[in-house]
Design a protein around this motif. Sequence first.
Motif, PDB file in Angstrom:
ATOM      1  N   ILE B  75      70.153  74.272   6.277  1.00 33.73           N
ATOM      2  CA  ILE B  75      68.728  74.439   5.943  1.00 33.73           C
ATOM      3  C   ILE B  75      67.990  75.006   7.160  1.00 33.73           C
ATOM      4  O   ILE B  75      68.339  74.717   8.293  1.00 33.73           O
ATOM      5  CB  ILE B  75      68.117  73.042   5.620  1.00 33.73           C
ATOM      6  N   GLY B  76      66.941  75.788   6.898  1.00 36.44           N
ATOM      7  CA  GLY B  76      66.023  76.206   7.958  1.00 36.44           C
ATOM      8  C   GLY B  76      64.625  75.728   7.618  1.00 36.44           C
ATOM      9  O   GLY B  76      64.293  75.619   6.436  1.00 36.44           O
ATOM     10  N   VAL B  77      63.810  75.426   8.616  1.00 35.17           N
ATOM     11  CA  VAL B  77      62.438  75.003   8.327  1.00 35.17           C
ATOM     12  C   VAL B  77      61.434  75.828   9.127  1.00 35.17           C
ATOM     13  O   VAL B  77      61.684  76.235  10.257  1.00 35.17           O
ATOM     14  CB  VAL B  77      62.187  73.486   8.570  1.00 35.17           C
ATOM     15  N   LYS B  78      60.301  76.053   8.503  1.00 30.21           N
ATOM     16  CA  LYS B  78      59.197  76.800   9.114  1.00 30.21           C
ATOM     17  C   LYS B  78      58.760  76.119  10.414  1.00 30.21           C
ATOM     18  O   LYS B  78      58.787  74.889  10.507  1.00 30.21           O
ATOM     19  CB  LYS B  78      58.055  76.827   8.085  1.00 30.21           C
ATOM     20  N   ASP B  79      58.326  76.905  11.360  1.00 27.18           N
ATOM     21  CA  ASP B  79      57.940  76.391  12.684  1.00 27.18           C
ATOM     22  C   ASP B  79      56.668  75.533  12.656  1.00 27.18           C
ATOM     23  O   ASP B  79      56.129  75.178  13.698  1.00 27.18           O
ATOM     24  CB  ASP B  79      57.744  77.583  13.643  1.00 27.18           C
ATOM     25  N   ILE B  80      56.201  75.175  11.484  1.00 23.51           N
ATOM     26  CA  ILE B  80      54.977  74.366  11.355  1.00 23.51           C
ATOM     27  C   ILE B  80      55.310  72.878  11.186  1.00 23.51           C
ATOM     28  O   ILE B  80      54.439  72.025  11.291  1.00 23.51           O
ATOM     29  CB  ILE B  80      54.143  74.877  10.166  1.00 23.51           C
ATOM     30  N   PHE B  81      56.612  72.582  10.920  1.00 20.21           N
ATOM     31  CA  PHE B  81      57.035  71.193  10.743  1.00 20.21           C
ATOM     32  C   PHE B  81      57.413  70.612  12.100  1.00 20.21           C
ATOM     33  O   PHE B  81      58.223  71.203  12.814  1.00 20.21           O
ATOM     34  CB  PHE B  81      58.246  71.107   9.803  1.00 20.21           C
ATOM     35  N   LEU B 174      62.233  75.272   4.044  1.00 23.84           N
ATOM     36  CA  LEU B 174      60.929  74.692   3.727  1.00 23.84           C
ATOM     37  C   LEU B 174      59.846  75.610   4.261  1.00 23.84           C
ATOM     38  O   LEU B 174      59.955  76.135   5.369  1.00 23.84           O
ATOM     39  CB  LEU B 174      60.744  73.318   4.380  1.00 23.84           C
ATOM     40  N   GLY B 175      58.817  75.791   3.454  1.00 24.05           N
ATOM     41  CA  GLY B 175      57.622  76.495   3.885  1.00 24.05           C
ATOM     42  C   GLY B 175      56.415  75.629   3.616  1.00 24.05           C
ATOM     43  O   GLY B 175      56.544  74.478   3.176  1.00 24.05           O
ATOM     44  N   THR B 176      55.227  76.164   3.903  1.00 22.35           N
ATOM     45  CA  THR B 176      53.995  75.493   3.496  1.00 22.35           C
ATOM     46  C   THR B 176      53.117  76.532   2.814  1.00 22.35           C
ATOM     47  O   THR B 176      53.245  77.730   3.079  1.00 22.35           O
ATOM     48  CB  THR B 176      53.221  74.886   4.685  1.00 22.35           C
ATOM     49  N   ASP B 177      52.229  76.049   1.937  1.00 25.89           N
ATOM     50  CA  ASP B 177      51.420  76.941   1.099  1.00 25.89           C
ATOM     51  C   ASP B 177      49.998  76.416   1.070  1.00 25.89           C
ATOM     52  O   ASP B 177      49.738  75.337   0.536  1.00 25.89           O
ATOM     53  CB  ASP B 177      52.041  76.968  -0.304  1.00 25.89           C
ATOM     54  N   THR B 178      49.080  77.173   1.677  1.00 30.52           N
ATOM     55  CA  THR B 178      47.668  76.786   1.719  1.00 30.52           C
ATOM     56  C   THR B 178      46.856  77.665   0.773  1.00 30.52           C
ATOM     57  O   THR B 178      45.901  77.230   0.152  1.00 30.52           O
ATOM     58  CB  THR B 178      47.144  76.897   3.165  1.00 30.52           C
ATOM     59  N   ALA B 216      53.651  71.306   1.453  1.00 23.52           N
ATOM     60  CA  ALA B 216      54.985  71.784   1.795  1.00 23.52           C
ATOM     61  C   ALA B 216      55.733  72.063   0.500  1.00 23.52           C
ATOM     62  O   ALA B 216      55.419  71.477  -0.539  1.00 23.52           O
ATOM     63  CB  ALA B 216      55.736  70.723   2.588  1.00 23.52           C
ATOM     64  N   GLY B 217      56.730  72.950   0.569  1.00 23.86           N
ATOM     65  CA  GLY B 217      57.547  73.202  -0.618  1.00 23.86           C
ATOM     66  C   GLY B 217      58.771  74.019  -0.261  1.00 23.86           C
ATOM     67  O   GLY B 217      58.855  74.591   0.828  1.00 23.86           O
TER      68      GLY B 217
END
Lengths: 96, 496
Positions: B75-81, B174-178, B216-217
């Motif tokens: 898995i990779g995660v966005k640098d915001i977590f 994982l990303g985030t969505d605003t 997050a999603g």
Amino acid sequence: MSIDSALVRRIGNLAKIELSAPDVEMFAEQLGEIVSLMNQLDQVDTSGVDALNFEMSNGHKNRTEDVVRDGSYMERVLENAPEPKEGFFTVKKVIE
Amino acid sequence: MSYLEDLTISKARDLLKSGEVSAVSLTESYLERIEASKKLNAFCLITADLALAKAKFCDSQVKSNRKGKLSGIPIGVKDIFCIQSLPTQAASKILEGFRPSYESTVTSKLWAEDAILLGKLNMDEFAMGSSNETSIYGPAINPWQLSNKTPLTPGGSSGGSAAAIAANLCLGTLGTDTGGSIRQPAAFNGVVGMKPTYGRCSRWGIIAFASSLDQAGPITKTVRDSAILLEIISGHDKRDSTSATREVPNFEKMLNGDIRGKRIGIPIEYRIEGTPNEIIKLWEDGIDQLKSAGAEIIDISLPHTKYSLPTYYVLAPAEASSNLARYDGIKYGYRAKLKSGEGIEEFYKRTRSEGFGNEVKRRVMIGTYVLSAGFYEAYYQKALKVRNLIKKDFDNVFSEGINAILTPTTPTPAFSLGSKGNKSPVEMYLNDVFTVPANLAGLPAISIPTGLTNDGLPLGLQIIGPAWEEAEVLNMAFRLEKESNFKDKPIQWWNN
């Protein structure tokens, strides 16, 4: 209203962002454009409409008890500080 | 390597379970792919040693029956977590050197199920952007190309997360969505991106942008994989009072593809002038596909749609200006050097001026302006009222029996890096026109790839559902995925 240089400087001061003269000029134009977008909201009749807040959206009403659950980890709190000194954060002198 | 090409989380889960593939060999293969893909600039941090150590642990658990649901899945995660002890800077200079002493709730849920972290993914600074160009690391590049080979944006803000899936550099991200930051890049990269209902996932440990909109999603290759990851990251968290105390359904189990009798709304307000014909055609094809699967198609109206962008661009900056007030150079992150005789005022202002990029400064200043004395009522309060009207539009159609709404995800395919928003920030903001309403109303929405432009770039359709109906949204997307049968992949031009 349009955004002039004096207003940009005032906003920069409130937002604590240092602005050079070219910055002020650039942001005056760009912020003016964003404000024109925002002004489209004037077309909407909102009389009698409540402002939507967090608790109205999806009925969240969670509250936690106001108790201390952890603590006593000064090192962890300070480990990212740019210039910690003797267990404290350092700041510029704020009184003369 | 060949089995990797069509690998998904659900397939890898079976291969790992049967012992046909080990977690170590899978992790090594993906680390090699990441090494060979530097041109895409999707990863801003690679955690090879940690990943291999975790993979060895996963392999050692094979016989003990104590494996997590994501055991061995890279898995990779966005640098915001916030990831404990690893650099976490939301692609901003102001968080240079920051290593959180805690872990975000949603990522800790992944690791508790034995997922393997391969690294952190590129994004727009503080998630403010639609093209990845505001990143301190430089933009991630879209794996898809036109015949002229001009570098294209992967979209934003979760551009690295979507590009990494399209290039098959990991199995899930994982990303985030605003305002569309998961769905728009998913559409631009031909992958699946899901924004859950506001409150479905904990925001604790995610660097805040606009707290009443952020969620997050997952970004994945398939709808099934989206269901698998969403179920794991969902649920109440005592440390986020806006996370809901609702049961989390078994999303994967509920995917049966049966949408007979479901009522799908087609909002007339999303037929905006200037939308390219190929996007209209994609939408019409999607409507036909759902109809032939037994759904009922109904024209609906969401009259306040056109005010979504101005509402969003008041509220998101207002919340951002407040959230980003914490970056002052004192407790963590970047600290500006001062000249002798300068004081605390210069300290704050120079730190923030040198630490934030221009898009972040614009939004902090707009937010400061709309919250300031004399403008608070006219802008901030007004926008909250219009937000309520936008939410009521959705409430009305759902209460009349509409099960979900189908729209295009974006008004255009991926565009060239450097081509938009240089002079006019609003030109870039228009990208979010179809995605912002779901954030303002707090609704779950998914983007799935269903076709290509004439030039060969992927396009996505969006399904928006009522609050807490992710299972319904996923099931509809699952059927549309099957009907549209999108199987295209980018040509691998980026390999070293």
